[in-house]
Structure formats: structure tokens, C-alpha cells
Scaffold this motif. Structure first.
Motif, PDB file in Angstrom:
ATOM      1  N   ASN A 199      44.921  78.889  67.929  1.00 44.95           N
ATOM      2  CA  ASN A 199      44.304  79.609  69.046  1.00 44.95           C
ATOM      3  C   ASN A 199      45.349  79.849  70.132  1.00 44.95           C
ATOM      4  OD1 ASN A 199      42.738  80.732  71.010  1.00 44.95           O
ATOM      5  ND2 ASN A 199      41.322  79.006  71.221  1.00 44.95           N
ATOM      6  N   LEU A 200      45.935  81.033  70.142  1.00 46.00           N
ATOM      7  CA  LEU A 200      46.900  81.386  71.176  1.00 46.00           C
ATOM      8  C   LEU A 200      46.221  81.939  72.423  1.00 46.00           C
ATOM      9  CD1 LEU A 200      49.815  83.065  69.167  1.00 46.00           C
ATOM     10  CD2 LEU A 200      49.575  80.696  69.922  1.00 46.00           C
ATOM     11  N   GLY A 201      44.903  81.945  72.433  1.00 42.25           N
ATOM     12  CA  GLY A 201      44.174  82.470  73.582  1.00 42.25           C
ATOM     13  C   GLY A 201      43.894  81.435  74.659  1.00 42.25           C
ATOM     14  N   LEU A 202      44.440  80.220  74.515  1.00 37.31           N
ATOM     15  CA  LEU A 202      44.112  79.162  75.468  1.00 37.31           C
ATOM     16  C   LEU A 202      44.674  79.411  76.860  1.00 37.31           C
ATOM     17  CD1 LEU A 202      44.341  75.941  73.285  1.00 37.31           C
ATOM     18  CD2 LEU A 202      42.334  77.268  73.944  1.00 37.31           C
ATOM     19  N   GLU A 203      45.692  80.259  76.973  1.00 35.64           N
ATOM     20  CA  GLU A 203      46.166  80.624  78.308  1.00 35.64           C
ATOM     21  C   GLU A 203      45.061  81.354  79.067  1.00 35.64           C
ATOM     22  OE1 GLU A 203      48.865  81.491  81.573  1.00 35.64           O
ATOM     23  OE2 GLU A 203      48.761  79.965  80.005  1.00 35.64           O
ATOM     24  N   GLY A 204      44.383  82.287  78.400  1.00 35.81           N
ATOM     25  CA  GLY A 204      43.266  82.982  79.033  1.00 35.81           C
ATOM     26  C   GLY A 204      42.109  82.044  79.327  1.00 35.81           C
ATOM     27  N   PHE A 238      34.510  80.781  75.151  1.00 40.06           N
ATOM     28  CA  PHE A 238      35.684  81.460  74.603  1.00 40.06           C
ATOM     29  C   PHE A 238      36.020  80.922  73.218  1.00 40.06           C
ATOM     30  CE2 PHE A 238      36.288  83.149  78.791  1.00 40.06           C
ATOM     31  CZ  PHE A 238      37.081  84.263  78.629  1.00 40.06           C
ATOM     32  N   GLY A 239      35.892  79.608  73.044  1.00 39.39           N
ATOM     33  CA  GLY A 239      36.167  79.021  71.736  1.00 39.39           C
ATOM     34  C   GLY A 239      35.193  79.490  70.677  1.00 39.39           C
ATOM     35  N   VAL A 278      43.750  87.666  67.217  1.00 39.14           N
ATOM     36  CA  VAL A 278      42.521  87.418  67.969  1.00 39.14           C
ATOM     37  C   VAL A 278      42.819  86.570  69.200  1.00 39.14           C
ATOM     38  CG1 VAL A 278      40.259  86.297  67.903  1.00 39.14           C
ATOM     39  CG2 VAL A 278      41.037  87.654  65.953  1.00 39.14           C
ATOM     40  N   GLY A 279      43.687  85.576  69.043  1.00 36.01           N
ATOM     41  CA  GLY A 279      44.047  84.719  70.160  1.00 36.01           C
ATOM     42  C   GLY A 279      44.703  85.496  71.289  1.00 36.01           C
ATOM     43  N   ILE A 280      45.631  86.368  70.937  1.00 42.00           N
ATOM     44  CA  ILE A 280      46.308  87.176  71.958  1.00 42.00           C
ATOM     45  C   ILE A 280      45.309  88.100  72.661  1.00 42.00           C
ATOM     46  CG2 ILE A 280      48.030  88.981  72.328  1.00 42.00           C
ATOM     47  CD1 ILE A 280      49.657  87.704  70.079  1.00 42.00           C
ATOM     48  N   ALA A 281      44.404  88.705  71.886  1.00 39.82           N
ATOM     49  CA  ALA A 281      43.399  89.591  72.476  1.00 39.82           C
ATOM     50  C   ALA A 281      42.497  88.829  73.451  1.00 39.82           C
ATOM     51  CB  ALA A 281      42.565  90.235  71.375  1.00 39.82           C
ATOM     52  N   LEU A 282      42.065  87.635  73.062  1.00 36.21           N
ATOM     53  CA  LEU A 282      41.200  86.851  73.936  1.00 36.21           C
ATOM     54  C   LEU A 282      41.957  86.308  75.141  1.00 36.21           C
ATOM     55  CD1 LEU A 282      38.896  84.919  71.445  1.00 36.21           C
ATOM     56  CD2 LEU A 282      38.301  86.801  72.972  1.00 36.21           C
ATOM     57  N   MET A 283      43.251  86.057  74.987  1.00 34.40           N
ATOM     58  CA  MET A 283      44.054  85.633  76.128  1.00 34.40           C
ATOM     59  C   MET A 283      44.073  86.731  77.187  1.00 34.40           C
ATOM     60  SD  MET A 283      48.102  84.634  76.333  1.00 34.40           S
ATOM     61  CE  MET A 283      48.611  86.298  75.872  1.00 34.40           C
TER      62      MET A 283
END
Length: 307
Positions: free
Chosen positions: A42-47, A80-81, A98-103
Motif C-alpha cells: 500500500n503506497l497510498g499511506l502518505e495520503g 481508505f484501507g 492503486v496505492g499511488i492513485a489513493l495517495m
């Protein structure tokens, strides 16, 4: 007693700063450890971190309760998760994309919804004054520890134990190492990964609450400075070990505190270089852990596989 500690001010400030700065790294890295142990990145954790910071601050302003803000941040992170987990469960969907998009979505949504809360003041999270025994203000400041840091430290030990000695922990590890083996044992891979991604989001959201409600203790659009992304690198450096995440978070926190500590004793040359220490450390660790014989050491078997 003299109030001037001389050069001892630097290590003391680094220790105190490491405790303060490390807490968001710790929560995000523990959350990502749970997610990656289940075989999902999950690379979206920054967001999630930034949106959690906004949700916590806004809730604390509206309710007057910092702990209500922490709860709101955790719920936002879970949402978000859940979205990330459900989307990534679809066929031919890439976790990283998906992670980048959600970030980007989380960052944009936080900036949009958080504009009315930049000026209002929210109640801060409490801290425990472990330096009460000293008359030195430097010692008192360094040993003033926020409750969430203690919670994160305890959680790292609990997760380390749970991954080895509980059924839930073993199920997460089996799903992360071999989806086929997990299915053969009767476990729902999709359910486990969605729940693990939600748990990771909850912890990332709480890490954001710490940022806005304690250190630095305000809400603005640049509050994170990439800590969510750096925490993902921290997980790789820690080899997906929760206890190692705790030590690595302190290391990153100490690097982040180096600039202010040196500035406090009058070292101003190379000011921006000192503040770049966490980013330099992230790059160095990624290079050091990317050799062919170490890159996958300790990694869950399902990470990076196309489904």
C-alpha cells in the motif's frame, strides 16, 4: 545548577527529537508491516497519513476532544484501507498503481476539506513528563513523551508476538507467503488482505493524528513532508519485523531531529543539509538493502507477484 549543558545539548535534543519525530514513522510502518505481511503493498499511506491528520484536527476543533480526533483519524484510515483492499481484490489490478492513485486522492481531499481548519486551534494530545526529576528545562523537554509514542512502542512488541504465536498472526503470514496454501487450508485470501489493509490504514491515520494534534501540533498542507512514503522504505529496512520497525523509526526520528538540535547550539552552516538528513537516510537505506542477495530477505512470498 547550571542551565547550560554545552555540547550535551545536541545528543539530548536528538534523543528528545527522535521520540517526537519517530511516532508517525512508527505507526505508518507498523500498519504497512501488517499489510505487506498479508501479501499486499500500500503506497497510498502518505495520503492516508495526511487525511488522518486533517480528520483528527477538524474533529478535535469541532468536539473539543483530542481523543475524538484520534478516533476519527483511525476511522478515516480504515475507510481508505477498505477502498484500497477492495479495489486491489479485483482481477488484473496493480497494488502499486492503486496505492499511488489513493495517495493523490487522499492528499487532494485533505487539502480541500481542511482549508477551514488551518486557523482554528485544536486541543493537543497529552504527554507524560518523564523528566520531572530534573530542574533542567532541556531534560524536561526531551523526556516529555506523548502517550501515542508509548502506545506505538507497546504495539510493536504485541505485533511481533502476535505474528509468531497467535492464530490470526499465522493466518496473515500464510496468506502473505502463499495464497494457494492459504486457500487450501480454507482461508479467504481476499478477506484477510482487505482486513490487513484496513488495519494498516487505521494505524496510518492515527500517525496523522499525532502530527496535527501534538507534533508539530497544527494543520497545514505541508504537514507530512513525505513521512508516509519514507515509512514504506523503513518497513523494507526493518525486514517486516515490528520490533525492528520500532528501532528504525527511532533512527529516522533522530535523523529528523538532527537539524534542529545542531541549530540549537548555534550551528547554522549547512542548515538545509541537516534538515535533509531523513531523506538522505532513506536513499542510503534503499541502496544498501537493494542488493540481489538482500532485496527479498524476509519478504513475504506474495509481495510483487502479479495476480
Amino acid at each position: 545548577m547550571s542551565q547550560d549543558l554545552g555540547l550535551w545539548t545536541v545528543p539530548l535534543a536528538v534523543i528528545g527529537g527522535a521520540i517526537r519525530v519517530s511516532t508517525p514513522f512508527l505507526f505508518v510502518s507498523l500498519g504497512e508491516t501488517i499489510t505487506e505481511r498479508a501479501g499486499r503493498i500500500n503506497l497510498g499511506l502518505e495520503g492516508t497519513l495526511v487525511f488522518g491528520a486533517m480528520a483528527a484536527y477538524a474533529t478535535a476543533v469541532l468536539t473539543g476532544s483530542a481523543w475524538a480526533g484520534v478516533a476519527a483519524a483511525g476511522l478515516a484510515g480504515a475507510g481508505f484501507g477498505l477502498v484500497h483492499g477492495v479495489i486491489c481484490s479485483l482481477p488484473r489490478v496493480n497494488d502499486v498503481a492503486v496505492g499511488i492513485a489513493l495517495m493523490l486522492f487522499g492528499l487532494g481531499l485533505a487539502f480541500f476539506l481542511g482549508k477551514p481548519f488551518i486557523q482554528p486551534s485544536a486541543p493537543p494530545l497529552p504527554a507524560i513528563p518523564f523528566g520531572f526529576w530534573s530542574d533542567l528545562p532541556q531534560v524536561q523537554a526531551a523526556l516529555r513523551v506523548n502517550v501515542l509514542f508509548l502506545v506505538g512502542a507497546a504495539l510493536s512488541a504485541v505485533l511481533w508476538w502476535a505474528f509468531r504465536h497467535t492464530r490470526a498472526g499465522l493466518v496473515v503470514r500464510v496468506v502473505g507467503d502463499s495464497a494457494e496454501a492459504a486457500r487450501a487450508m480454507g482461508y479467504s485470501v481476499t478477506r484477510v488482505r482487505v482486513l490487513a489493509t484496513m488495519a494498516g490504514g487505521v494505524l496510518a491515520g492515527i500517525g496523522g493524528a499525532y502530527l496535527s494534534l501534538y507534533y508539530p501540533g497544527s494543520w497545514n498542507e505541508g504537514i507530512s513532508s513525505g513521512q508516509g512514503l519514507m515509512a514504506v522504505a523503513l518497513v523494507i529496512f526493518a525486514r517486516w519485523n515490528p520490533l525492528a520497525c520500532f528501532g528504525a523509526a527511532l533512527l529516522f526520528g533522530g535523523a529528523g531531529a538532527l537539524g534542529p538540535a545542531l541549530q540549537s547550539v548555534g550551528v547554522s552552516s549547512g542548515y538545509y543539509l541537516f534538515y535533509a538528513a531523513p531523506y538522505v537516510l532513506t536513499l542510503a537505506l534503499l541502496v544498501a538493502t537493494s542488493s540481489p542477495d538482500r532485496a527479498l530477505a524476509g519478504a513475504p512470498g506474495e509481495l510483487g507477484l502479479s495476480r
